[in-house]
Enzyme design. Structure first.
Site, short mmCIF file in Angstrom:
data_model
loop_
_atom_site.label_atom_id
_atom_site.label_comp_id
_atom_site.label_asym_id
_atom_site.label_seq_id
_atom_site.Cartn_x
_atom_site.Cartn_y
_atom_site.Cartn_z
N ILE A 37 0.82 -1.21 0.00
CA ILE A 37 0.00 0.00 0.00
C ILE A 37 0.85 1.26 0.00
CG2 ILE A 37 -0.21 0.13 2.52
CD1 ILE A 37 -3.17 0.98 2.03
N LYS A 38 2.04 1.23 0.58
CA LYS A 38 2.89 2.42 0.63
C LYS A 38 3.34 2.85 -0.75
CE LYS A 38 7.08 -0.28 1.53
NZ LYS A 38 8.15 -0.57 2.50
N GLY A 39 3.46 1.90 -1.70
CA GLY A 39 3.69 2.24 -3.09
C GLY A 39 5.06 2.79 -3.41
#
Length: 256
Positions: free
Chosen positions: A125-127
């Protein structure tokens, strides 16, 4: 203008900077060897602007100088992006309308590769580069198997999770390991699935180029700097847009 030369201090001077390591101790002879190599590569005159020992038997060099080679940009071959870039909202909407279920992505670093930075940048999710990873997308189910995953295990998990797409990352390149591992993965999936049921196969890594997809036996290759949004947009194009267009064409052809 399609014919260009490198730019260093002034336009068209042809100046380039090159770095490399030679298996020789750090001394004057080593610098002479570096200049000789640069000369043979077309850099003349060549100037060693930096040299540093790497242990007792190796030396790292930075060499600067002009080359006479020209580049014709009109003859450069690249693979342009052939699908639209979508926002996360657009990706979610396209999957919801097109698949009517979540899109499942299984990702892994295969073989002995333990470098998960690349695959995590796309999936977590942090990408990466200010973009959220695929875990952020509500309509995408992410199964991140992590590092050093054997190809048979990847195939098994893909079947168990009913994967729509497989993402593999390869950073280790010694002895062409990234190429061999990806070819092994591709062959395993083509053996385990019927062609019309096979997940979309995507490979990524800093030493891959888009042109290698055919050689590797995968559907798409992403190189360095790829963002999660590019991958998500491609998956929508491959699994929703194009498959819908294919089904529509097949239906019309059957009716005709």
């Amino acid at each position: 203008m399609s014919i260009i030369r490198p730019y260093g201090d002034t336009t068209g001077d042809g100046m380039v900077q090159l770095s490399f390591t030679l298996p020789v101790p750090h001394d004057k002879r080593a610098e002479g060897a570096a200049v000789q190599l640069a000369n043979k590569m077309g850099m003349d005159p060549a100037l060693v602007v930096h040299s540093k020992p790497i242990g007792p038997d190796f030396t790292f060099f930075v060499v600067y100088g002009p080359v006479n080679h020209l580049v014709d940009t009109s003859k450069v071959e690249v693979i342009e992006r052939d699908y639209p870039l979508l926002s996360p909202k657009e990706v979610n909407l396209a999957i919801r309308k097109g698949l009517r279920r979540r899109l499942t992505v299984v990702g892994a670093c295969i073989g002995t590769d333990a470098h998960t930075v690349g695959i995590d940048a796309i999936l977590n999710i942090k990408g990466f580069a200010g973009e959220k990873g695929l875990e952020y997308y509500r309509e995408v189910k992410v199964v991140n198997l992590g590092a050093q995953v054997a190809v048979p295990e990847l195939v098994r998990r893909a079947k168990a999770d009913k994967a729509d797409a497989i993402l593999v990352s390869q950073v280790v390149t010694q002895r062409e390991a990234h190429v061999l591992n990806t070819k092994e993965m591709s062959a395993a999936f083509r053996e385990a699935y019927a062609e019309d049921a096979r997940p979309v196969l995507v490979a990524g890594g800093p030493r891959f180029t888009e042109q290698m997809a055919g050689e590797l036996g995968v559907d798409r290759v992403f190189g360095r700097g790829t963002t999660p949004g590019e991958v998500a947009s491609y998956l929508v194009d491959a699994l929703v847009t194009r498959r819908h267009a294919y089904r529509l064409h097949s239906t019309r052809s059957g009716v005709a």
